[in-house]
Design an enzyme around this catalytic site. Sequence first.
Site, PDB file in Angstrom:
ATOM      1  N   CYS A  50       1.958  -0.073  -2.202  1.00  0.00           N
ATOM      2  CA  CYS A  50       0.933  -0.532  -1.252  1.00  0.00           C
ATOM      3  C   CYS A  50      -0.051   0.587  -0.935  1.00  0.00           C
ATOM      4  O   CYS A  50       0.345   1.760  -0.858  1.00  0.00           O
ATOM      5  CB  CYS A  50       1.588  -1.016   0.031  1.00  0.00           C
ATOM      6  SG  CYS A  50       2.676  -2.431  -0.241  1.00  0.00           S
TER       7      CYS A  50
ATOM      8  N   CYS B  27      -0.949  -5.110  -2.223  1.00  0.00           N
ATOM      9  CA  CYS B  27      -0.595  -5.047  -0.801  1.00  0.00           C
ATOM     10  C   CYS B  27      -1.307  -3.877  -0.107  1.00  0.00           C
ATOM     11  O   CYS B  27      -1.642  -2.880  -0.739  1.00  0.00           O
ATOM     12  CB  CYS B  27       0.925  -4.924  -0.652  1.00  0.00           C
ATOM     13  SG  CYS B  27       1.690  -3.685  -1.713  1.00  0.00           S
TER      14      CYS B  27
END
Length: 256
Positions: free
Chosen positions: A81, A162
């Site tokens: 992420c 993400c």
Amino acid sequence: LAISLGVALSHRLSSPSSESLKKTIIDKCEAFIQNNKSSSANDCQKIWSAFEQAFVGKDPCNVPMEAYDLLIHTVIQDPVCNRMLFWSKTKKIVHDFTEKTDCFLTLEDTLVGFVMNGLTWCGKEESNETFTTGCPGWTDCVNNTVRSFWNRASAAFADAACGDVTAMLNGSIATPFSPTSIFATIEVKRFKAAKMKSLSVVLVTKENEGTTCDDPSLKDLQKEIDPKLKYNCKAVPESKIQDCISQPDTACGACW
Ligand code: APR
């Protein structure tokens, strides 16, 4: 006799070109795991088998992207992420950048992308052989072995997106968000606002020329993404990115 029989048999079962593609893929897979300990749960032999079943024995123009589902599910890959970097028409500078700095990861820096990057492969109907030459080219047919792989791998990479996501687009061409690119046709469509915070476009420009963040194609991109996602765009001169490539210790946030 036993030896020559064995040799004859192994030649009948798999051609030399099948063997060399298998070796290339397993060697690259193992090298990747050596350098990326977080991937060590992967089994390169299992990855090869899942890869092979996608196209062996099939018409190389009739391999849909779903044929690679098993391969994608076999590979164990943690999402990173806030560090995922998408790109379109900026292949060289993007990979020069990710190679020299530790800021971002592209699909080609993940196990499956790294292993297949630069390779060509296909099968043939009613044959158990694997070929690395004479395969259909990227635009010869839509569902060709190689293109379907990149479509499927790109879909998986985008599904995992993400946090804060970055995309490096080419500000030296008329349409930086090209409607026929993998980025537009597959990746952007799979971005999920529930997992992502923002999409930041880095528009790589030549000095004071080319397209800007006001470009109509970038307005189209903005319309495509979920309004819950923050969107921003910044034009960054290519020379600035080159400077970061030549000074790899530059802080990740300082390049643009
Ligand atoms: N002929 C041969 N190869 C092609 C062609 C073509 N006509 N079009 C695309 N490719 C291959 C090349 O390897 C090229 O470098 O796909 C690569 C990316 O193509 P681009 O048009 O530059 O970009 P895009 O289609 O948006 O794909 C890049 O998809 O691979 C993922 O995550 C990655 O975000 C990235 C995006």
